[in-house]
Write an enzyme that holds these catalytic residues in place. Structure first.
Site: not given
Ligand code: VG1
Ligand code: CO
Length: 543
Positions: A114, A279, A281
């Site tokens: 983030h 990313d 997730d």
């Protein structure tokens, strides 16, 4: 073959944090900085010669350069094969899946998640092991130790490879296969969820908006939602990965994903909204005019798991990070399964998932996942919700409110104080540590302390112990305040204050969250002297 042994000197600041090594890009661009860390990873592994490695990243600035360097180092060190995502792109869960499917020794994922990207933004390197999950502390500690003494690394002299061309090429004696970044992951999702039911539900008029925040999930979301599930073009917003994430902060929460929040809380909101992080997730779930806290999301998924094909036979257990609310514990109690409480960070879930002790895991920081990979998985959580919605055909808000009526509501919020002076933050935590031993039985307003400690975790599988994982202060009515410092920031310190209060009475489930937590917020400040010590009147980010 032209392999060079390059002399180097240690950098002393290469200690992996909650999720790999994260530093500002200029730090990574220092001479040999990346090379030192990558060689230290290799030096900490046993028997990697001839094995397979997975490599990819979230597409942020420096991703492509780093991949070229790592490929040449892997070739020089004697790896057999590297699977690299096309264009250098692999979401964290997709990388985890590739490691598992290809019996790779491990993977290197380039991401600072983030944290903002760009030449002045952040970069990061994570190592994942053969189960597809983040390296446990035993390995990250060994890597760190190696970085302190490293004096040389191996580098193949070769031209850069074309990362955009799918297929297999030789690099020295090693094979490099550039693979479709999305295909295997999309197949995995189709094996878990009822795509037909979701497609029909969307075709019948159910509307959704998905924000990829110009980060890695763009290609994944476009293929899955607009392609396989037939959602209209434009369903995926900000779907092109950019090196600086369009100048944004790819953190899926009410503050940083404000464009999506405005749509879902606007005049003609869609039925469902979701955002992903850098990313891929993590996830944020929204309904029309409704925000689902990540802790509630985990609890709802657990309670409804048997509606989803991949989990139709039930779940073995659940796990949550310590600061995550206890909402899922109540579901576990009702299902008569175990609920595990781990330190922050996905690496602590790996053993529980491998041992079959937990099927679903989650963190309050918008991370949810299961045993399908060994990372948290943002789009997986979105699909899980869509599958539940397609079966129950109720609104997001109704599903969550019904959940509260059954289990009670855990009011929950996290207050972050970002960029605090490190010395002040350490003083605050040190003061708390000194206090916790004597807090039991003390009263603050209407609350009495039931327990207070610095959380220590003993892994039930390998008995490894992780200490100093955050100050917990629990009150006799089940409410809690937790304090810890972030392990993913790159500038100063970030103090995270986690607040939770349980309300069984359905008549009291409609209170605004900050109001419901108002007294606890004051008590947290009184106990930790947050305002005085940080010099801040209010948090930077409230989630
Ligand atoms: C944060 C979150 C944590 C999460 C970690 C990595 O860590 O709190 O729950 O696992 O980020 O997520 P910290 O130490 O800053 O609190 V990610 O999506 O950045 O890989
Ligand atoms: Co992430």
């Amino acid at each position: 073959m032209n392999i060079h042994t390059v002399a180097t000197q240690p950098y002393l600041d290469q200690k992996p944090g909650t999720s790999g090594l994260r530093k500002q890009v200029p730090t990574f661009q220092q001479r040999n900085y990346l090379e030192n860390f990558v060689q230290s990873i290799f030096d900490s592994l046993d028997g990697y010669e001839g094995t397979t490695l997975v490599l990819g990243g979230d597409g942020r600035y420096y991703n492509r350069e780093a991949i070229q360097i790592i490929l040449k180092m892997a070739a020089a060190n004697g790896f057999g094969k590297v699977l690299v995502g096309q264009g250098g792109i692999l979401s964290t869960p997709a990388a985890s899946n590739l490691i598992r499917q290809n019996q790779a020794l491990g993977g290197i994922i380039l991401s600072a998640s983030h944290n903002p990207g760009g030449p002045e933004g952040d970069f990061g390197v994570k190592y994942n092991i053969d189960n597809g999950g983040p390296a446990p502390e035993k390995i990250t500690n060994a890597i760190y130790k190696r970085t302190q003494t490293i004096d040389a690394y191996q580098m193949l002299e070769a031209l850069d490879l074309n990362l955009d061309q799918l297929g297999t090429v030789a690099l020295g004696e090693m094979t490099v296969e550039v693979v479709d970044s999305v295909a295997a992951y999309a197949d995995l999702m189709q094996s878990l969820f009822d795509f037909d039911a979701i497609r029909e539900y969307i075709a019948s008029g159910f509307s959704l908006a998905v924000d990829s925040m110009h980060a890695v999930t763009g290609p994944y979301a476009s293929k899955i939602f607009e392609g396989l599930l037939g959602a209209p073009a434009g369903t995926v917003k900000n779907g092109v990965p950019l090196e600086n994430f369009g100048g944004g902060h790819p953190d899926p929460n009410l503050v940083y994903a404000h464009d999506l929040v405005e749509i879902l809380f606007g005049d003609t909101p869609p039925d469902f909204g979701a955002a992903s992080d850098g990313d891929g997730d993590r996830n944020m779930i929204l309904g029309s005019n409704f925000f689902v806290t990540p802790s509630d999301s985990l609890a709802v998924l657990a309670a409804n798991a048997t509606l989803v094909p991949g989990y139709k036979d039930g779940i073995a257990g659940v796990a949550r990070s310590m600061p995550t609310s206890a909402a899922v514990d109540r579901v576990a109690a009702k299902l008569n399964i175990n609920s595990y409480e781990t330190p922050t960070g996905w690496k602590f879930f790996g053993n529980l998932l491998d041992a079959g002790k937990a099927t679903l895991c989650g963190e309050e920081s918008f991370g949810t996942g299961s045993n399908h990979v060994r990372e948290k998985d943002g789009l997986w959580a979105v699909l899980f919700w869509l599958n539940i919605l397609a079966v129950r055909k109720q609104s997001v808000a109704d599903i969550v409110k019904e959940h509260w009526a059954t289990y009670g509501r855990n009011y929950y919020s996290r207050h972050d104080y970002e960029g605090v002076d490190s010395d002040r933050a350490n003083t605050l935590m040190g003061n708390l540590r000194d206090k916790v031993g004597t807090m039991k039985g003390k009263t603050f307003g209407s609350y009495t302390v039931d327990y207070a400690d610095d959380f220590s975790y003993t892994d039930p599988v390998d008995n490894s112990v992780s200490q100093k994982q955050g100050i917990r202060i629990g009150f006799t009515d089940g409410s809690r305040v937790v304090f810890r410092l972030s392990g993913t920031g790159t500038q100063g310190a970030t103090l995270r204050v986690y607040l939770e209060s349980y309300e069984a009475d359905t008549a009291k489930h409609g209170i605004e969250t900050q109001e419901a937590l108002g007294e606890l917020i004051q008590i947290a400040d009184e106990i930790a002297q947050i305002k005085t010590l940080t010099g801040r009147d209010q948090p930077t980010v409230i989630t």
